[in-house]
Write a protein that holds these residues in place. Structure first.
Motif, short mmCIF file in Angstrom:
data_model
loop_
_atom_site.label_atom_id
_atom_site.label_comp_id
_atom_site.label_asym_id
_atom_site.label_seq_id
_atom_site.Cartn_x
_atom_site.Cartn_y
_atom_site.Cartn_z
N PRO A 1 7.69 -7.75 7.51
CA PRO A 1 6.26 -7.50 7.66
C PRO A 1 5.56 -7.28 6.32
O PRO A 1 4.40 -7.65 6.14
N SER A 2 6.27 -6.67 5.36
CA SER A 2 5.64 -6.42 4.06
C SER A 2 6.73 -6.47 2.98
O SER A 2 7.92 -6.42 3.29
N LYS A 3 6.29 -6.52 1.71
CA LYS A 3 7.25 -6.50 0.59
C LYS A 3 8.04 -5.20 0.60
O LYS A 3 9.23 -5.18 0.32
N ASP A 4 7.34 -4.10 0.91
CA ASP A 4 8.04 -2.82 0.95
C ASP A 4 9.15 -2.83 2.00
O ASP A 4 10.25 -2.31 1.76
N ASP A 5 8.88 -3.44 3.15
CA ASP A 5 9.91 -3.49 4.21
C ASP A 5 11.14 -4.26 3.75
O ASP A 5 12.27 -3.90 4.09
N PHE A 6 10.90 -5.32 2.99
CA PHE A 6 12.01 -6.11 2.44
C PHE A 6 12.89 -5.20 1.56
O PHE A 6 14.13 -5.19 1.68
N PHE A 7 12.25 -4.40 0.72
CA PHE A 7 13.04 -3.54 -0.18
C PHE A 7 13.65 -2.33 0.54
O PHE A 7 14.69 -1.83 0.13
N ILE A 8 13.01 -1.90 1.62
CA ILE A 8 13.61 -0.82 2.43
C ILE A 8 14.92 -1.32 3.04
O ILE A 8 15.94 -0.62 3.03
N LYS A 9 14.89 -2.56 3.52
CA LYS A 9 16.10 -3.15 4.12
C LYS A 9 17.22 -3.26 3.06
O LYS A 9 18.38 -2.92 3.33
#
Ligand code: GRF
Length: 215
Positions: free
Chosen positions: A63-71
């Motif tokens: 959903p967002s760039k932050d979500d990518f890095f959270i994963k």
């Protein structure tokens, strides 16, 4: 033994240099995971060859760039990764990953920072006409190619250099200093004080490189 996680986007020659130094017994570390953001990253072939686990995440599917890095942070934490190594990872790392690994993410850049940050550091240096360039291993913060410097190596630049010839000269040194920085880290010899990285058990040699050489 230090647990490493590696992030890459492409050919992964720096990844390979780290694998080789670990396999040669010169770094007491284990690569727990490779994460790539490109389905065709050649780094994956290297991981397979050396029985290193890998994951591919398509950033567009989050959903967002932050979500990518959270994963990414979750996957690394799950495997008890202590140090994250960016090896040709063509994205700016965002806060969720940096906060999960404070001063525990390294990057290599193909220029002497703070000169020529961003893409194509070698081409920027050749086009500018500098006489000396090189590469930099640094800790990652939220700025681009900005965090505290760990090691730098310098090479002479010829007026006849192209992006390709200069890149090749710099790459040889990248493959030396990236494993070295990881080795120093694994031996607990790096201490970050603000922007400054203190290295224990090392003495400065009073040497220089002049290009063109003094006559
Ligand atoms: C290297 O030049 C590195 O400095 C830069 O990206 C390139 C990656 O090359 N960050 P490779 O994938 O390690 O071969």
């Amino acid at each position: 033994m230090l647990n490493l996680g590696v992030l890459a986007s492409g050919r992964g020659s720096n990844f390979q240099s780290i694998i080789d130094e670990i396999e040669a017994g010169r770094i007491n570390a284990s690569i727990k995971l490779l994460i790539v953001d490109k389905a065709d990253a050649y780094a994956v072939e290297r991981a397979k060859k050396h029985s290193i686990g890998y994951l591919y995440f398509n950033p567009k599917q989050f959903p967002s760039k932050d979500d990518f890095f959270i994963k990414i942070a979750d996957e690394l934490k799950t495997r008890d990764v202590e140090l994250v190594v960016l090896a040709g990872f063509m994205r700016i790392v965002r806060k969720p990953l940096i906060d999960a690994f404070p001063n525990r993410i390294m990057n290599i850049h193909p220029a002497l920072l703070p000169s020529f940050p961003g893409l194509h550091g070698q081409k920027q240096a050749a086009d500018y006409g500098v006489r000396i360039s090189g590469c930099t291993v640094h800790f990652v913060d939220e700025g681009m190619d900005n965090g505290p410097v760990i090691i730098q190596a310098a090479v002479p630049v010829s007026p006849d250099d192209t992006e390709e010839t200069l890149s090749a000269r710099i790459l040889k040194l990248e493959h030396r200093i990236y494993p070295e920085a990881i080795r120093l880290y694994s031996e607990g010899r790096l201490r970050v004080e603000g922007r400054i990285v203190k290295i224990s058990g090392y003495e400065l040699k009073d040497e220089y490189i002049v290009n063109p050489p003094l006559g």
